[in-house]
Scaffold this active site. Structure first.
Site, PDB file in Angstrom:
ATOM      1  N   ASP A 207      -2.939   1.268  12.476  1.00 51.33           N
ATOM      2  CA  ASP A 207      -1.558   0.927  12.756  1.00 51.33           C
ATOM      3  C   ASP A 207      -0.652   1.882  12.001  1.00 51.33           C
ATOM      4  O   ASP A 207      -1.111   2.815  11.339  1.00 51.33           O
ATOM      5  CB  ASP A 207      -1.265  -0.538  12.375  1.00 51.33           C
ATOM      6  CG  ASP A 207      -1.472  -0.806  10.884  1.00 51.33           C
ATOM      7  OD1 ASP A 207      -1.668   0.175  10.153  1.00 51.33           O
ATOM      8  OD2 ASP A 207      -1.440  -1.971  10.472  1.00 51.33           O
ATOM      9  N   THR A 209       0.949   1.741   9.355  1.00 50.91           N
ATOM     10  CA  THR A 209       0.878   1.809   7.891  1.00 50.91           C
ATOM     11  C   THR A 209      -0.331   2.574   7.409  1.00 50.91           C
ATOM     12  O   THR A 209      -0.438   2.867   6.228  1.00 50.91           O
ATOM     13  CB  THR A 209       0.839   0.389   7.289  1.00 50.91           C
ATOM     14  OG1 THR A 209      -0.282  -0.314   7.825  1.00 50.91           O
ATOM     15  CG2 THR A 209       2.107  -0.376   7.644  1.00 50.91           C
TER      16      THR A 209
END
Length: 354
Positions: A207, A209
């Site tokens: 994702d 992050t």
């Protein structure tokens, strides 16, 4: 048993099994030690007032009566009783903490074979031992002449041939060599079979992050769209503010040495607004730091606009892009309470961080 009956030379095969156990155990211990060190490096800290100043201490040093200084994203190092045990966050945390072994077809297959052998080795061993004693003239004759010593030796040799200890040893060696090669490339292997699992991976999905990394962000660079006095000091204030979030704190390193400024009125950052604002005592006007599309609207996404072109170019690299805007109108108590975006904001400075 071979050592007891004095046939130590026939017991040398046991060192292969011992070596297998040592290799596997040593690698597991090394991986666990590496994980523990990594956990210490990434351990969260607690901020508490000590001796008139804010200090960061390990969570274990927090004592009864300490006042915790909390910021966005901080963990609460406190003992508590969970009343809503069925809460989604609590259930999710419990799943994350549950330990499970890495799935390995090789390990499962070897364990399955060893399980079958384990059930069969007892009866087969007794049958072989009885057959050997009968070859020596029966149990009574073998015990009277002392020839019975050869019977357990032959039985152990037969039973040992049933155990695929060489297969287990070679599998552990292959896993250990793979883990060592991965470690040389800065890959942490916490279990030996993880090498097999990684070999079966075709695509790794992350994702935004990047959860395979530490999750920290650092300052990249900045670009000037239009000059405005005091923008460096403003970014320095954002980076060193007590309530600065993880993104704003990246500005402390490049701009934290700027002369400090005293804020007159502020609008704290909100994930819903995606911007924050501040007015200073030493000069009129308001500075706004936040997502370009939330501060400047449609122009931030228009390639024909200089601001939009700069934002699109840098955002296309996958980096977090911020903009610092300036408005000649200072914040008032009413506008700060209403959390209104200052009128007439002009893009002065764009900064993007990975």
């Amino acid at each position: 048993m071979l050592f007891v009956i004095g046939r130590w030379q026939d017991a040398l095969f046991g060192f292969a099994a011992i070596g297998n156990a040592l290799i596997g155990s040593l690698q597991e211990f090394r991986a666990k030690a590496a994980l523990d060190k990594l956990a210490l490096l990434n351990a969260s800290t607690a901020r508490v007032p000590r001796d008139g100043a804010e200090a960061e201490i390990p969570p274990g040093d927090v004592v009864l009566g300490d006042v915790l200084v909390l910021r966005a994203g901080d963990q609460l190092p406190a003992d508590a009783q969970v009343v809503g045990a069925d809460a989604y966050a609590n259930a999710f945390a419990g799943e994350a903490k549950r330990f499970s072994l890495v799935g390995s077809e090789l390990r499962d297959s070897i364990n399955r074979v060893l399980g079958w052998v384990g059930w069969a080795i007892g009866p087969v061993g007794l049958l072989v031992l009885n057959a050997q004693m009968q070859v020596l003239g029966g149990w009574r004759q073998a015990c009277r002449t002392g020839a019975w010593v050869d019977a357990p030796t032959a039985t152990i040799a037969s039973v040992t041939a049933m155990i695929p200890h060489g297969l287990a040893l070679m599998t552990s060696i292959a896993f250990a060599v793979g883990a060592a090669r991965l470690a040389s490339r800065q890959v942490l292997v916490d279990e030996l079979p993880a090498v097999e699992g990684l070999a079966r991976v075709d695509v790794v999905c992350l994702d935004k992050t990047g959860t395979l990394t530490e999750g920290d962000i650092v300052y990249g660079d900045a670009f000037v769209l239009a000059q405005a006095p005091g923008w460096q000091r403003t970014l320095g204030w954002y980076g060193t503010a007590p309530d600065a979030n993880a993104t704003a704190r990246t500005l402390a390193a490049p701009f934290g040495d700027e002369p400090p400024r005293r804020a007159a009125l502020t609008i704290a950052f909100s994930s819903a607004r995606k911007w924050s604002a501040v007015s200073f005592d030493d000069a009129p006007g308001t500075w706004v730091l936040g997502a370009p599309e939330m501060v400047f609207g449609a122009p931030a996404g228009d390639e024909a606009d200089p601001l939009g072109a700069a934002v699109i170019e840098r955002a296309s690299s996958g980096r977090r892009t911020l903009v610092l805007g300036f408005s000649a109108h200072s914040l008032t108590d009413q506008s700060a309470d209403a959390e209104e975006l200052p009128r007439g904001a002009v893009g002065r400075r764009g900064a993007h961080v990975p």
